[in-house]
Scaffold this motif. Structure first.
Motif, mmCIF file in Angstrom:
data_model
loop_
_atom_site.group_PDB
_atom_site.id
_atom_site.type_symbol
_atom_site.label_atom_id
_atom_site.label_comp_id
_atom_site.label_asym_id
_atom_site.label_seq_id
_atom_site.Cartn_x
_atom_site.Cartn_y
_atom_site.Cartn_z
ATOM 1 N N ILE A 114 14.150 -61.088 64.048
ATOM 2 C CA ILE A 114 14.506 -61.920 65.076
ATOM 3 C C ILE A 114 15.710 -62.707 64.739
ATOM 4 C CG2 ILE A 114 13.726 -64.107 66.488
ATOM 5 C CD1 ILE A 114 10.778 -63.154 66.038
ATOM 6 N N LEU A 115 15.935 -63.296 63.567
ATOM 7 C CA LEU A 115 17.104 -64.029 63.033
ATOM 8 C C LEU A 115 18.323 -62.966 62.991
ATOM 9 C CD1 LEU A 115 15.629 -66.391 60.235
ATOM 10 C CD2 LEU A 115 16.121 -66.926 62.690
ATOM 11 N N SER A 116 17.938 -61.578 62.653
ATOM 12 C CA SER A 116 19.118 -60.998 62.675
ATOM 13 C C SER A 116 19.858 -60.751 64.007
ATOM 14 C CB SER A 116 18.502 -59.457 62.274
ATOM 15 O OG SER A 116 18.003 -58.844 63.211
ATOM 16 N N ALA A 117 19.068 -60.906 65.185
ATOM 17 C CA ALA A 117 19.670 -60.905 66.522
ATOM 18 C C ALA A 117 20.778 -62.322 66.695
ATOM 19 C CB ALA A 117 18.534 -60.965 67.623
ATOM 20 N N ARG A 118 20.747 -63.116 65.795
ATOM 21 C CA ARG A 118 21.639 -64.370 65.872
ATOM 22 C C ARG A 118 21.199 -65.060 67.297
ATOM 23 N NH1 ARG A 118 26.880 -60.428 65.103
ATOM 24 N NH2 ARG A 118 26.556 -59.871 62.971
ATOM 25 N N PRO A 119 19.977 -65.618 67.395
ATOM 26 C CA PRO A 119 19.656 -66.344 68.345
ATOM 27 C C PRO A 119 20.490 -68.026 68.285
ATOM 28 C CG PRO A 119 17.998 -66.531 66.842
ATOM 29 C CD PRO A 119 18.891 -65.385 66.527
ATOM 30 N N VAL A 120 21.595 -67.994 68.946
ATOM 31 C CA VAL A 120 22.387 -69.200 68.659
ATOM 32 C C VAL A 120 21.894 -70.564 69.185
ATOM 33 C CG1 VAL A 120 23.321 -69.479 71.185
ATOM 34 C CG2 VAL A 120 24.966 -69.950 69.103
ATOM 35 N N PHE A 121 20.684 -70.570 69.825
ATOM 36 C CA PHE A 121 20.037 -71.672 70.385
ATOM 37 C C PHE A 121 19.296 -72.288 68.925
ATOM 38 C CE2 PHE A 121 17.051 -68.512 70.883
ATOM 39 C CZ PHE A 121 15.752 -68.933 70.372
ATOM 40 N N LEU A 122 19.181 -71.469 67.976
ATOM 41 C CA LEU A 122 18.376 -71.954 66.825
ATOM 42 C C LEU A 122 19.395 -72.596 65.928
ATOM 43 C CD1 LEU A 122 15.876 -69.215 65.945
ATOM 44 C CD2 LEU A 122 15.260 -71.573 67.111
#
Length: 445
Positions: free
Chosen positions: A57-65
């Motif tokens: 999930i983190l590898s998708a670069r969720p910018v909101f986190l």
């Protein structure tokens, strides 16, 4: 970074608690080696796929986190430690599952008799379908495990070329999807109706979406923009190339201190580079690229004015936000880049804060120092240039003596990790609050 440690430990505790609350009724009735082996196999399997899912999930670069973690650089550090945890836990799972079989074959362990026939479920029921797929799931899971272990080990080897790392790391998405199938079929069926089941469903669903996004070169955060190389300036004495890019529409703008993933050559893939210019809404953006590896050393020769460029971003929370009336900036080597961008911005929009900038460098170029001096003067920043050969290195005593009211400042550091840690620890020993020391962890692997 405490947030990384707390998140990792807390996440492992959450997965463990969910599993414990789901399976605790069976634990008090276990007797013998094989019943415990079965339970531990389930437990390590649940933890392993849970950890892999969050890493994916983190590898998708969720910018909101980013705001929660303090930037994508911290999220990638957590991603790295999740990968290391997954490596250790998955190897433990493999040994627990297959080790007893080897011991039985060697005659060192006796499998108890009376296993009885396999349970029979209604034809077409989900339980029966899963039971029929167990052999396939075990085989796929084993080979996916071997591939994942190899790829995770390669990712941790710093000497493994970034280009090959970028190419091979994507294969982990395929291995992950195979391991999701393995987990769905082999997780104890009763778990799906317990507390851990819905948690796994959410994690594996989001992880699978992220894996497909990785395979199709898509990301959850950051905008994409296209552009062309406008100018290239080589600072030979510093081993740095200053690259100016003219972007087409699509770039949302950026704050000083942020970075972007930049693709100059498709065969090399995207590299993260800190932006060295303030956003002026004219589509121009500047990068300082240090020759640190094979690709960055060859970049000035390979890159030409007019070449196409792809950008993804902006990312990062190294944006100089804070309530303190004073700021201390420390840039080690190429770590000066975010401070150049901030000075460009302050020259146009002062924020009224007193700023001391320490530029610590092993290489000296008078022309580059002159530019830095002009930027500092325009931004009303007090500049301290420390050339190792001439001035020695910045230490705690020199820092606190140069800025007597350092206790009233926020500290922003970008440079070698050990250097930053030494300054952080030194200030911390004098009672400086850790939350006011901001450090860019610019290592994406």
């Amino acid at each position: 970074m405490k947030i990384i440690k707390y998140t990792l430990v807390g996440y492992l505790a959450l997965l463990s608690a969910a599993w414990w609350l789901t399976d605790q009724a069976d634990l008090f009735n276990l007797a013998g080696f094989f019943p415990w082996r079965n339970v531990l196999s389930q437990y390590t399997g649940v933890i392993a796929i849970g950890v892999m899912s969050l890493a994916m999930i983190l590898s998708a670069r969720p910018v909101f986190l980013e705001r929660y973690f303090g930037g994508l650089d911290k999220m990638y550090r957590l991603h790295k430690w999740l990968g290391i945890s997954a490596l250790v836990i998955s190897i433990s799972h493999w040994l627990i599952a297959d080790g007893p079989k080897w011991l039985v074959q060697l005659g060192w362990l006796t499998r108890p008799g009376g296993r009885g026939p396999r349970p029979v479920f209604p034809e077409g029921s989900l339980q029966q379908i899963f039971l029929e797929q167990r052999g396939l799931a075990e085989g796929i899971g084993e080979w996916a495990f071997y591939a994942a272990v190899l790829l995770m080990v390669l990712a941790l080897v710093k000497r493994f070329p970034y280009k090959r790392f970028f190419q091979t790391h994507k294969i982990l998405a395929v291995a992950y999807l195979a391991l999701v199938f393995h987990a769905v079929v082999l997780v104890k069926f009763d778990y799906w109706s317990g507390l851990v089941g819905p948690l796994l469903i959410v994690l594996m669903t989001l992880g699978s979406i992220a894996a497909v996004m990785s395979l199709t070169n898509r990301r959850a955060g950051g905008k994409r923009a296209l552009g062309k190389v406008l100018a290239i300036e080589q600072l030979a004495a510093l081993g740095v190339a200053a690259i100016e890019v003219q972007l087409d529409s699509g770039w949302p703008g950026h704050k000083p201190g942020q970075f972007a993933f930049v693709t100059f050559h498709e065969d090399e893939g995207p590299h993260p580079f800190t932006i060295a210019s303030a956003w002026q809404k004219d589509g121009r953006i500047r990068f300082l690229v240090k020759a640190l590896g094979d690709y960055t050393r060859s970049l000035p020769k390979r890159l030409k004015v007019g070449d196409s460029v792809k950008l993804e971003g902006p990312y990062g929370q190294f944006t100089f936000e804070g309530n303190a009336p004073r700021q201390i900036w420390i840039g080690g080597g190429i770590g000066i880049t975010p401070f150049i961008a901030r000075m460009k911005a302050l020259a146009g929009e002062p924020d009224g804060k007193a700023v001391d900038l320490f530029h610590c460098t092993a290489d000296y170029d008078q022309a580059a120092v002159d530019k830095l001096t002009r930027d500092a003067a325009a931004a009303k920043v007090s500049l301290h240039v420390l050339w190792d050969q001439r001035d020695g290195r910045l230490d705690l005593q020199r820092l606190t003596k140069s800025v007597p009211n350092w206790r009233e400042a926020d500290v922003w550091f970008c440079g070698p990790a050990r250097f930053g840690q030494a300054i952080r620890d030194g200030l911390g020993s004098l009672g400086f609050p850790g939350e006011r020391f901001h450090q860019e962890l610019f290592e994406m692997r």
